[in-house]
Design an enzyme around this catalytic site. Structure first.
Site, PDB file in Angstrom:
ATOM      1  N   HIS A  26     -46.503 -24.790 -35.915  1.00  0.00           N
ATOM      2  CA  HIS A  26     -45.345 -25.606 -36.290  1.00  0.00           C
ATOM      3  C   HIS A  26     -44.801 -25.162 -37.657  1.00  0.00           C
ATOM      4  CE1 HIS A  26     -43.054 -29.475 -36.471  1.00  0.00           C
ATOM      5  NE2 HIS A  26     -43.145 -29.232 -37.762  1.00  0.00           N
ATOM      6  N   GLU A  27     -45.695 -25.144 -38.653  1.00  0.00           N
ATOM      7  CA  GLU A  27     -45.241 -24.766 -39.997  1.00  0.00           C
ATOM      8  C   GLU A  27     -44.754 -23.319 -39.999  1.00  0.00           C
ATOM      9  OE1 GLU A  27     -44.678 -27.090 -41.890  1.00  0.00           O
ATOM     10  OE2 GLU A  27     -45.935 -28.624 -40.951  1.00  0.00           O
TER      11      GLU A  27
ATOM     12  N   HIS B   4     -41.150 -23.139 -39.110  1.00  0.00           N
ATOM     13  CA  HIS B   4     -40.334 -23.392 -40.309  1.00  0.00           C
ATOM     14  C   HIS B   4     -40.327 -22.141 -41.183  1.00  0.00           C
ATOM     15  CE1 HIS B   4     -39.606 -27.660 -39.743  1.00  0.00           C
ATOM     16  NE2 HIS B   4     -40.878 -27.973 -39.710  1.00  0.00           N
TER      17      HIS B   4
ATOM     18  N   GLU C  93     -36.280 -28.246 -37.804  1.00  0.00           N
ATOM     19  CA  GLU C  93     -37.324 -28.761 -36.920  1.00  0.00           C
ATOM     20  C   GLU C  93     -37.256 -28.089 -35.540  1.00  0.00           C
ATOM     21  OE1 GLU C  93     -39.568 -30.484 -38.250  1.00  0.00           O
ATOM     22  OE2 GLU C  93     -40.672 -31.440 -36.623  1.00  0.00           O
TER      23      GLU C  93
END
Ligand code: ZN
Length: 508
Positions: free
Chosen positions: A270-271, A274, A302
């Site tokens: 997830h990170e 980003h 997101e």
């Protein structure tokens, strides 16, 4: 009308670059606070951070910046629809937002917010909503004052002023129009999944994997997916985040638990999503500090994290590639793991009490509850004292679960305690944008599944770089979505993705 100096735009960029550079120092200082700072440095660090924040704010609201923006707006050669004109539009917006709030309100928001956060921590631990209620009351009143300073379109409502801060150009009416059908179909899908007699087993998620092995595997995944570790790092924090500090410096954090290695794995992916966005932005010396090197909105940011976490990371092709690597990194607990078992396990759907632990499907229902309630709290349609009752009623209706106490109910999130109102919808908007981009990507990259299964992630990363990252803030989120996919944002692609995948996993 005074003739603008031709040098106005470069001078403007250089002032904003200085502000961005100072801001990067501030982000580095807070990254250090979350990772390696010794605890005794806390007091000095608070002073450093607040001084840096003040300096950044002074630079961004410098009257000279306002004059230069005005001069550029009057310069016909900088008008039109080109990159510079769009950059100016965003500079104007940022400048207006930064200068619209009186200093006294900014200070009060910060002070009451930090007090309310302390009260919230204790109230949550004690599950004592009554203790927090007066502070929530105050934060909502301050948020209303903030919204009034920003203003909102005549045909809109007060919530729009705050939503616009995180998702420029989006209105509550638009969000509501997309969220309502999403909620109905998700609730229906959830009901069917829960009634299935072919639910996946969660044994693969319970394998005990040492943190060291999880870290090694996380790095293998980061490298394979294309995160540039010469221009970034991965460290450990209590609350994972990604900070795109400066050109060539994007920092990710994750956290490890011996049980449920998927927390760290999907948290890292997830990170990293980003992080790939931050690394893909054109942070050249020419653009750094200007909107052309900035992310579009929280929702688009997101969409990048959710795409790698859910669309890639919870997909079968990814696990075809990842499973042998996991076997090697994890050893015994994974020796007999099969593709089918791990794939089904990472797609388990369970209605749960806590948003941050929710799965890909029910997560959005948690967001609906928050969006509807904060919108009603802000407009005055809902009284703070009635919040727990309304919260619990919605959880029953949307997720079919009973909330045992406020600690696991309306006191669970930190956001409202320090005035983050209008922020929650961006999480689900991210899922929706990701869903819509994903359909287009699958049409454009015909061999996507084969490539992912072979560990070739560069086609997907390149697509995102070209179609999303390279533009900086040149387009608003809605505009980018239409340009890229040919359609305005809709709930259908995400629903098709969830209904197809989960329908297969649960044998519907
Ligand atoms: Zn995120």
């Amino acid at each position: 009308m005074p003739k603008p100096a031709p040098a106005a735009y470069p001078e403007l960029c250089s002032l904003l670059r200085e502000a961005a550079t100072l801001n990067a120092v501030g982000s580095l200082v807070s990254w250090d606070q979350e990772t390696y700072m010794p605890p005794a440095a806390a007091a000095a660090r608070a002073e450093q951070s607040s001084l840096l924040a003040r300096l950044v704010h002074e630079r961004r609201t410098n009257p000279r910046v306002g004059e230069l923006i005005g001069a550029c707006e009057n310069d016909a050669s900088l008008n039109g629809d080109g990159a510079v004109a769009r950059s100016l539009r965003e500079m104007r917006r940022d400048y207006d937002l930064a200068t619209k709030l009186p200093g006294s309100l900014v200070a009060e928001l910060a002070k009451v917010g930090s007090q309310a956060q302390e009260v919230w921590k204790k109230a949550r631990a004690d599950s004592d909503f009554a203790a927090f209620a007066p502070w929530l009351e105050r934060m909502m009143a301050l948020s209303r004052r903030k919204a009034e300073c920003y203003g909102w379109p005549r045909e809109g409502e007060i919530y729009d002023a705050l939503l616009d801060e995180y998702e420029p150009g989006m209105t509550s009416r638009q969000v509501g129009a997309i969220f309502t059908p999403l909620r109905t179909r998700l609730t229906d899908l959830l009901g069917r999944l829960m009634a299935s007699r072919n639910k996946p087993g969660d044994a693969p998620l319970k394998a005990k994997i040492p943190q060291e092995a999880q870290h090694r595997f996380g790095l293998t995944v980061l490298k394979a997916l294309g995160f540039d570790l010469d221009a970034g790092r991965l460290d450990v924090t209590t609350h994972p985040f990604c900070s795109g500090l400066a050109p060539g410096d994007t920092r990710l954090t994750t956290r490890y638990r011996d049980e449920k290695f998927t927390d760290a794995l999907f948290g890292t992916m997830h990170e990293m999503g980003h992080g790939l966005y931050e690394q893909g932005l054109p942070k050249t010396p020419e653009h750094f500090g200007t909107p052309l090197a900035d992310a579009i909105s929280l929702g688009i940011h997101e969409s990048q994290s959710r795409m790698w976490e859910n669309f890639v990371g919870r997909g079968k092709p990814f696990w075809r590639w990842a499973l042998p690597h996991a076997r090697k990194a994890f050893g015994r607990p994974f020796a007999t793991m099969t593709l089918d078992r791990i794939y089904r396990a990472v797609n388990i759907v369970t209605p749960s009490l806590i948003r941050v632990e929710a799965d890909e499907c029910t997560y959005n229902l948690h967001i609906m509850v928050r969006f509807e309630l904060e919108r009603a709290l802000l407009s005055g349609g809902l009284k703070v004292k009635d919040l727990p009752g309304e919260w619990n009623r919605r959880y029953k209706e949307y997720l079919h679960i009973k909330i045992p106490d406020d600690r696991r109910g309306c006191l669970q999130d930190v956001h409202w305690s320090f005035g983050l109102v209008g922020y929650f919808p961006t999480y689900t908007l991210g899922n929706l944008y990701a869903g819509q981009f994903w359909e287009k990507i699958r049409r454009d990259l015909k061999d996507l599944d084969t490539d992912l299964a072979r560990g070739r992630f560069d086609g997907l990363k390149g697509w995102l770089n070209r179609h999303i990252h390279a533009h900086g803030k040149r387009y608003r989120a809605g505009e980018l979505c239409e340009r890229v996919t040919g359609r305005p944002l809709s709930a259908d692609p995400l629903l098709r993705h969830l209904e197809t995948k989960l329908g297969e996993v649960y044998g519907l």
